[in-house]
Every structure is written in structure tokens, then in C-alpha cells.
Design a protein around this motif. Structure first.
Motif, PDB file in Angstrom:
ATOM      1  N   THR A  56      -6.138  26.007  45.151  1.00  0.00           N
ATOM      2  CA  THR A  56      -5.299  25.179  44.282  1.00  0.00           C
ATOM      3  C   THR A  56      -4.438  26.067  43.410  1.00  0.00           C
ATOM      4  O   THR A  56      -4.936  26.778  42.533  1.00  0.00           O
ATOM      5  N   THR A  58      -1.425  24.699  42.060  1.00  0.00           N
ATOM      6  CA  THR A  58      -0.597  23.814  41.254  1.00  0.00           C
ATOM      7  C   THR A  58      -1.472  22.997  40.310  1.00  0.00           C
ATOM      8  O   THR A  58      -2.696  23.028  40.396  1.00  0.00           O
ATOM      9  N   GLY A  59      -0.827  22.280  39.439  1.00  0.00           N
ATOM     10  CA  GLY A  59      -1.561  21.453  38.482  1.00  0.00           C
ATOM     11  C   GLY A  59      -1.150  21.785  37.056  1.00  0.00           C
ATOM     12  O   GLY A  59      -0.771  22.927  36.753  1.00  0.00           O
ATOM     13  N   ARG A  62      -3.034  24.749  35.416  1.00  0.00           N
ATOM     14  CA  ARG A  62      -3.227  25.988  36.164  1.00  0.00           C
ATOM     15  C   ARG A  62      -2.717  27.218  35.413  1.00  0.00           C
ATOM     16  O   ARG A  62      -3.424  28.220  35.291  1.00  0.00           O
ATOM     17  N   GLU A 163     -11.904  20.654  36.150  1.00  0.00           N
ATOM     18  CA  GLU A 163     -11.389  21.109  37.432  1.00  0.00           C
ATOM     19  C   GLU A 163     -12.062  20.326  38.553  1.00  0.00           C
ATOM     20  O   GLU A 163     -13.274  20.425  38.750  1.00  0.00           O
ATOM     21  N   LYS A 165     -11.918  20.703  41.795  1.00  0.00           N
ATOM     22  CA  LYS A 165     -12.412  21.596  42.842  1.00  0.00           C
ATOM     23  C   LYS A 165     -12.582  22.990  42.244  1.00  0.00           C
ATOM     24  O   LYS A 165     -11.665  23.821  42.305  1.00  0.00           O
ATOM     25  N   GLY A 169      -9.865  25.948  42.451  1.00  0.00           N
ATOM     26  CA  GLY A 169      -9.145  26.166  41.205  1.00  0.00           C
ATOM     27  C   GLY A 169      -9.337  27.573  40.673  1.00  0.00           C
ATOM     28  O   GLY A 169      -8.394  28.206  40.185  1.00  0.00           O
TER      29      GLY A 169
END
Length: 281
Positions: A56, A58-59, A62, A163, A165, A169
């Protein structure tokens, strides 16, 4: 039995970061270069572990999490220019727990008098550790850097609670932090890196951090808040004992007394923590 073994192994890995960093810096490796090697090795290991399930990158949180991770890594490595391995781990651990407690209060979580008393004792012990004089001499700049590292790790841990995952992450966070570390190159490019120091940095990043964090994220959800909090009390104790045996850094009487106050306070706090929170820090 398997849970107990994995928990003990994860805690030993976390404590090993202090020993490996202190040993590498003592050997002559520049602290910033050590941090760069460590985060790159950690990113490689976590990317390998998360490859099948995806990483991951993005987000909304992050970049914030990666920044907190980078601040932790830099402060942690720089602080070990003068701090003993066990003392540094104790300052870091106390700051992380106090920081997480402060964040919970800011979010409106309720805390009973026993938990407030426990955090008060932990804070008093931390202040005692940081005060100059007596048989415990700490460089104020390096001590402040370790406190900064602890606050950054508290922020990173807090972000990790949300989070979806954790492994994917974490891999993303380490990869982004590795790219961000590029901004520090002008400060350490060409600095001394010994072979032993580089090896310590790789082990710290790939094994103690990469595997250690992945293992910790696996076992913490299976434990109650109080149990996970008590288990993590072992980290500075392991670091202090191992530092004395392996590095010859025996804690002073004041460090042991202040450390006992810190650990007692945190023990009171985590045992009285509301059980509605399902994950440890």
C-alpha cells in the motif's frame, strides 16, 4: 505456546535495534548513514514479505506515517552517539507510552485515577532520567533526540491502529521513508561507514525491524490491551541487560531506580487501560 514464542521473539527483535544501532555507531559508522541503510534494508524485507498480498503506497495517512517513521529513525540513530543501549531504549519506551497516552486523552478517551497515576509516575521517572547530575550523565541533545524519536514512534504506532492492512501499509511506509531519506544525503554523503556498522544496520533494518515489526503486528491483535502493554515492558529490560552483557554498559543506580519508576508507572497504566480498545500500541 506458539503465541508466547512469537511474542518473545518479536520483543527480542525490538530490543535488538538499540543494541545494533549503538554497536554500529560505536564502531564509527555515521548515525545518518546507519539510519539510511537500516530503513532501506527494512523496506526491502517488508516489500518481500508483502509482495504476494500487495504493498500500500497510497492513502491519506501514508505520507504522515512515513514522515513519523523517518523522524524516529533519524532521532534514534543520532541519539546513540552517546546514550547507552539500555538507557536509550528506556527513554524511547517511556516516551512512546506517554505519547500514546497523551494522544488517547486528546481523542477524548476516558482514563481512571489509577491510569493517570501510572502515567504520572512514568513521566516523573522519565524526567528523573533526563535531569543532569549525579551518577547518570546524559548528553542533553542526544537525550532530546531520543525523546523526539519516541514521540515520532508514538505517532507512527497510533497511525498503525487504523491501518487496514498492517503488513502492506508498513511496507509502503518504509519504501516512502527510504525515498524521503534521500533528502538527508547532503548531510552524510561520504561519511564513514565501517563494514561492521553496515552489517549492524542491515540486520537492524531487515531482521530486527522488518521481521520484528511484521511479527509484532501479527501477535498484538491476538492479545488484550493490558497483556500487550505488559509484554512490551520487557523491551527496555532486555536492552538494558543485553547492553550490560554484550557492550559492557552497566546501568547506574539512578538509571535503575528511575527505570523502575517508569516501568511501574506504565504497568499501572496498561493494567487499568479500558478493554474496549482491542489492539496494543
Amino acid at each position: 505456546m506458539k503465541l508466547a514464542f512469537l511474542t518473545a521473539l518479536a520483543l527480542c527483535f525490538l530490543a535488538a535495534n538499540s543494541l545494533l544501532t549503538r554497536a554500529g555507531v560505536l564502531d564509527g559508522t555515521d548515525p545518518l548513514a546507519f539510519a539510511a541503510i537500516r530503513v532501506a534494508a527494512g523496506a526491502a524485507m517488508l516489500a518481500l514479505l508483502a509482495a504476494r498480498r500487495g504493498i500500500t503506497l497510497t492513502g491519506g495517512r501514508r505520507w504522515g506515517a512515513a514522515t513519523a517513521l523517518l523522524v524516529y529513525l533519524l532521532g534514534f540513530s543520532l541519539a546513540y552517539r552517546s546514550l547507552d543501549a539500555g538507557l536509550g531504549a528506556l527513554i524511547l519506551f517511556a516516551t512512546v507510552q506517554i505519547g500514546l497516552f497523551a494522544l488517547s486523552l486528546l481523542r477524548g478517551e476516558k482514563s481512571g485515577p489509577i491510569r493517570l497515576l501510572g502515567m504520572g509516575l512514568a513521566l516523573a521517572g522519565l524526567v528523573w532520567l533526563l535531569l543532569p547530575g549525579g551518577d547518570l550523565q546524559t548528553d542533553p541533545v542526544d537525550a532530546l533526540l531520543m525523546v523526539t524519536a519516541g514521540l515520532a514512534w508514538a505517532a507512527y504506532s497510533f497511525a498503525g491502529k487504523y491501518e487496514p492492512k498492517p503488513l502492506a501499509g508498513s511496507a509502503g511506509n518504509f519504501l516512502i521513508a527510504t525515498l524521503m531519506m534521500g533528502a538527508t544525503i547532503p548531510f552524510w554523503y561520504g561519511a564513514q561507514v565501517t563494514g561492521f556498522g553496515a552489517l549492524m544496520a542491515v540486520i537492524s533494518g531487515a531482521v530486527a525491524s522488518g521481521l520484528g515489526y511484521a511479527m509484532l503486528f501479527r501477535v498484538l491483535p491476538l492479545m488484550g490491551v493490558a497483556t500487550s502493554g505488559v509484554a512490551q515492558l520487557a523491551v527496555p529490560v532486555i536492552a538494558m541487560v543485553a547492553g550490560a552483557i554484550l557492550l559492557g554498559e552497566w546501568p547506574t543506580a539512578r538509571a535503575m531506580a528511575a527505570g523502575g519508576l517508569v516501568l511501574t508507572g506504565i504497568l499501572l497504566a496498561v493494567l487499568r487501560q479500558p478493554m474496549s480498545n482491542s489492539k496494543g500500541s
